[in-house]
Design an enzyme around this catalytic site. Structure first.
Site, short mmCIF file in Angstrom:
data_model
loop_
_atom_site.label_atom_id
_atom_site.label_comp_id
_atom_site.label_asym_id
_atom_site.label_seq_id
_atom_site.Cartn_x
_atom_site.Cartn_y
_atom_site.Cartn_z
N ASP A 97 0.85 -1.20 0.00
CA ASP A 97 0.00 0.00 0.00
C ASP A 97 0.89 1.25 0.00
O ASP A 97 2.04 1.21 0.45
CB ASP A 97 -0.91 0.01 1.24
CG ASP A 97 -2.18 0.84 1.04
OD1 ASP A 97 -3.28 0.24 0.98
OD2 ASP A 97 -2.08 2.08 0.93
N ASP B 131 4.05 2.71 -4.10
CA ASP B 131 3.08 3.38 -4.98
C ASP B 131 2.98 2.53 -6.23
O ASP B 131 3.94 2.45 -7.01
CB ASP B 131 3.59 4.80 -5.31
CG ASP B 131 2.58 5.58 -6.14
OD1 ASP B 131 1.71 4.95 -6.78
OD2 ASP B 131 2.66 6.82 -6.13
N VAL B 132 1.84 1.89 -6.43
CA VAL B 132 1.74 0.93 -7.54
C VAL B 132 1.81 1.60 -8.91
O VAL B 132 1.90 0.91 -9.93
CB VAL B 132 0.48 0.04 -7.43
CG1 VAL B 132 0.50 -0.81 -6.16
CG2 VAL B 132 -0.80 0.86 -7.53
N TYR C 35 -13.48 6.64 -13.03
CA TYR C 35 -13.64 5.39 -12.28
C TYR C 35 -14.31 4.31 -13.16
O TYR C 35 -13.84 3.17 -13.21
CB TYR C 35 -14.46 5.66 -11.02
CG TYR C 35 -14.50 4.54 -10.03
CD1 TYR C 35 -13.41 4.26 -9.20
CD2 TYR C 35 -15.64 3.74 -9.89
CE1 TYR C 35 -13.45 3.23 -8.27
CE2 TYR C 35 -15.70 2.71 -8.95
CZ TYR C 35 -14.60 2.47 -8.15
OH TYR C 35 -14.65 1.45 -7.22
N LYS D 150 -12.51 0.86 -14.17
CA LYS D 150 -13.04 -0.42 -13.67
C LYS D 150 -13.52 -1.32 -14.81
O LYS D 150 -13.35 -2.54 -14.75
CB LYS D 150 -14.16 -0.15 -12.65
CG LYS D 150 -13.64 0.48 -11.35
CD LYS D 150 -12.62 -0.42 -10.66
CE LYS D 150 -12.12 0.13 -9.35
NZ LYS D 150 -11.23 -0.76 -8.63
N THR E 157 -17.00 1.01 3.53
CA THR E 157 -15.58 1.28 3.80
C THR E 157 -15.40 2.80 3.86
O THR E 157 -16.33 3.56 3.56
CB THR E 157 -14.66 0.73 2.68
OG1 THR E 157 -14.95 1.47 1.48
CG2 THR E 157 -14.88 -0.75 2.43
N1 LIG Z 1 -16.22 0.30 -1.17
C1 LIG Z 1 -17.01 0.08 -2.22
O1 LIG Z 1 -18.22 0.32 -2.16
C2 LIG Z 1 -16.42 -0.47 -3.49
C3 LIG Z 1 -17.31 -0.86 -4.49
C4 LIG Z 1 -16.81 -1.38 -5.67
C5 LIG Z 1 -15.44 -1.53 -5.85
N2 LIG Z 1 -14.60 -1.13 -4.85
C6 LIG Z 1 -13.17 -1.29 -5.09
O2 LIG Z 1 -12.61 -2.10 -4.09
C7 LIG Z 1 -11.27 -1.72 -3.83
C8 LIG Z 1 -11.06 -1.41 -2.37
O3 LIG Z 1 -12.01 -0.45 -2.01
P1 LIG Z 1 -12.15 0.13 -0.53
O4 LIG Z 1 -13.49 0.70 -0.44
O5 LIG Z 1 -11.69 -0.87 0.45
O6 LIG Z 1 -11.13 1.36 -0.69
P2 LIG Z 1 -10.17 2.11 0.30
O7 LIG Z 1 -10.13 3.50 -0.24
O8 LIG Z 1 -10.51 1.85 1.73
O9 LIG Z 1 -8.76 1.36 0.00
C9 LIG Z 1 -7.99 1.66 -1.12
C10 LIG Z 1 -6.53 1.45 -0.73
O10 LIG Z 1 -5.72 1.68 -1.89
C11 LIG Z 1 -4.55 2.34 -1.46
N3 LIG Z 1 -3.94 3.07 -2.56
C12 LIG Z 1 -4.41 4.17 -3.19
N4 LIG Z 1 -3.54 4.59 -4.11
C13 LIG Z 1 -2.48 3.73 -4.07
C14 LIG Z 1 -1.26 3.66 -4.78
N5 LIG Z 1 -0.94 4.55 -5.72
N6 LIG Z 1 -0.41 2.65 -4.50
C15 LIG Z 1 -0.71 1.75 -3.52
N7 LIG Z 1 -1.86 1.77 -2.81
C16 LIG Z 1 -2.73 2.76 -3.09
C17 LIG Z 1 -5.03 3.29 -0.36
O11 LIG Z 1 -3.95 3.73 0.47
C18 LIG Z 1 -6.05 2.43 0.36
O12 LIG Z 1 -5.46 1.69 1.42
C19 LIG Z 1 -10.99 -0.54 -4.76
O13 LIG Z 1 -10.39 -1.00 -5.93
C20 LIG Z 1 -12.38 -0.01 -5.05
O14 LIG Z 1 -12.43 0.67 -6.27
C21 LIG Z 1 -15.05 -0.62 -3.67
#
Ligand SMILES: NC(=O)c1ccc[n+]([C@@H]2O[C@H](COP(=O)([O-])OP(=O)(O)OC[C@H]3O[C@@H](n4cnc5c(N)ncnc54)[C@H](O)[C@@H]3O)[C@@H](O)[C@H]2O)c1
Length: 254
Positions: A41, A65-66, A158, A162, A193
């Site tokens: 992360d 940073d990915v 987004y 996606k 979340t």
């Molecule tokens: N929460 C929802 O309702 C939902 C719905 C559909 C899809 N998603 C997807 O699920 C995944 C996780 O979602 P979440 O709600 O747990 O999100 P979140 O925002 O809690 O977690 C995202 C994580 O990605 C990390 N991150 C961001 N940029 C980064 C980078 N450049 N390099 C490394 N790490 C990085 C952040 O530090 C964070 O820990 C995401 O891909 C999101 O798009 C979430």
């Protein structure tokens, strides 16, 4: 084979975006199956490592940073030096994306969403697939979204990223289909979340606002998404590649 059987050498699962939310739930779920989890992360994943350890599992934090090719290469090398073989990769990282009309969306906002979700996934796969081939097997799960299947006004970056992940997964799955490495994605609907709490202002507002679009009458807990990720990461899905699994409470069935 894409998983560690109890009693065998401890294989590694890499989870990006592992600090909180879905990423943390996935890290805990995979660790419960005996995998050593590399939590990657931008932020310090120590809280996830602690949660896995409290469950009796093994994890380590790797700050990366990915979007950055050199950081990704160094991180995957460090993970391979930590433990091997690398059997699983879950690309979960995504930046927060505010809801903004396209004509007001700064180029930087478009760029960061595509860079983290798509380029980050590309870079991680580019480094991890050779490790999986070396080890003889692997399973990759990319976290897409219901927004990869339908449009969302004000969400052009987004939705683009996606839906792009689903196409990316199909193409890579074909490349690896006869090499014992499977590639799939999971598309969650609303999950409680920090991301959705920030978007809606509070957990209560997020739940209230999203319930009407989810036929099951609720949104998900991160652990429910982690179950689907585990299925696609494990031998339970041994004949499944190039597909996307919607875990959206019926959102896209309407
Ligand atoms: N929460 C929802 O309702 C939902 C719905 C559909 C899809 N998603 C997807 O699920 C995944 C996780 O979602 P979440 O709600 O747990 O999100 P979140 O925002 O809690 O977690 C995202 C994580 O990605 C990390 N991150 C961001 N940029 C980064 C980078 N450049 N390099 C490394 N790490 C990085 C952040 O530090 C964070 O820990 C995401 O891909 C999101 O798009 C979430």
């Amino acid at each position: 084979m894409s998983t560690t059987k109890p009693g065998s050498a401890q294989a590694v699962a890499i989870v990006t975006g592992a600090v909180a939310g879905i990423g943390r739930a996935v890290a805990r779920r995979l660790a419960r199956e005996g995998l050593a989890v590399a939590c990657v992360d931008l932020q310090d994943a120590a809280p996830t490592v602690a949660a896995v350890a409290a469950d009796g599992g093994v994890a380590a934090a790797f700050r990366c940073d990915v979007r950055d090719a050199a950081q990704v290469a160094a991180t995957v090398a460090a993970i391979a030096a930590w433990k091997s073989p690398i059997r699983n990769l879950v690309n979960c990282a995504a930046p927060f994306d505010p809801t903004i009309p396209l004509i007001e969306t700064p180029l930087e906002r478009w760029q960061i969403v595509l860079d983290v979700c798509l380029t980050g996934t590309f870079l991680m796969c580019k480094q991890v697939v050779p490790e999986m081939l070396k080890g003889g097997s692997g399973a990759i799960v990319n976290i897409s979204s219901n927004m990869g299947h339908v449009g969302g006004a004000g969400r052009t970056p987004y939705c683009t990223a996606k839906s792009g992940l689903i196409g990316f997964g199909r193409a890579l799955a074909l490349e690896l289909a006869q090499k014992n490495v499977r590639v799939n994605s999971v598309s969650p609907g609303g999950v409680l979340t920090e991301r959705v709490i920030t978007r809606h202002g509070s957990a209560e507002a997020a739940t209230r606002n999203m319930i009407p679009t989810h036929p099951m009458g609720r949104i998900a807990a991160p652990e429910e998404i982690a179950e689907a990720v585990w299925f696609l990461s494990s031998d339970a899905s041994s004949f499944t590649t190039g597909t996307d699994l919607l875990v959206d409470g019926g959102y896209c069935a309407i």
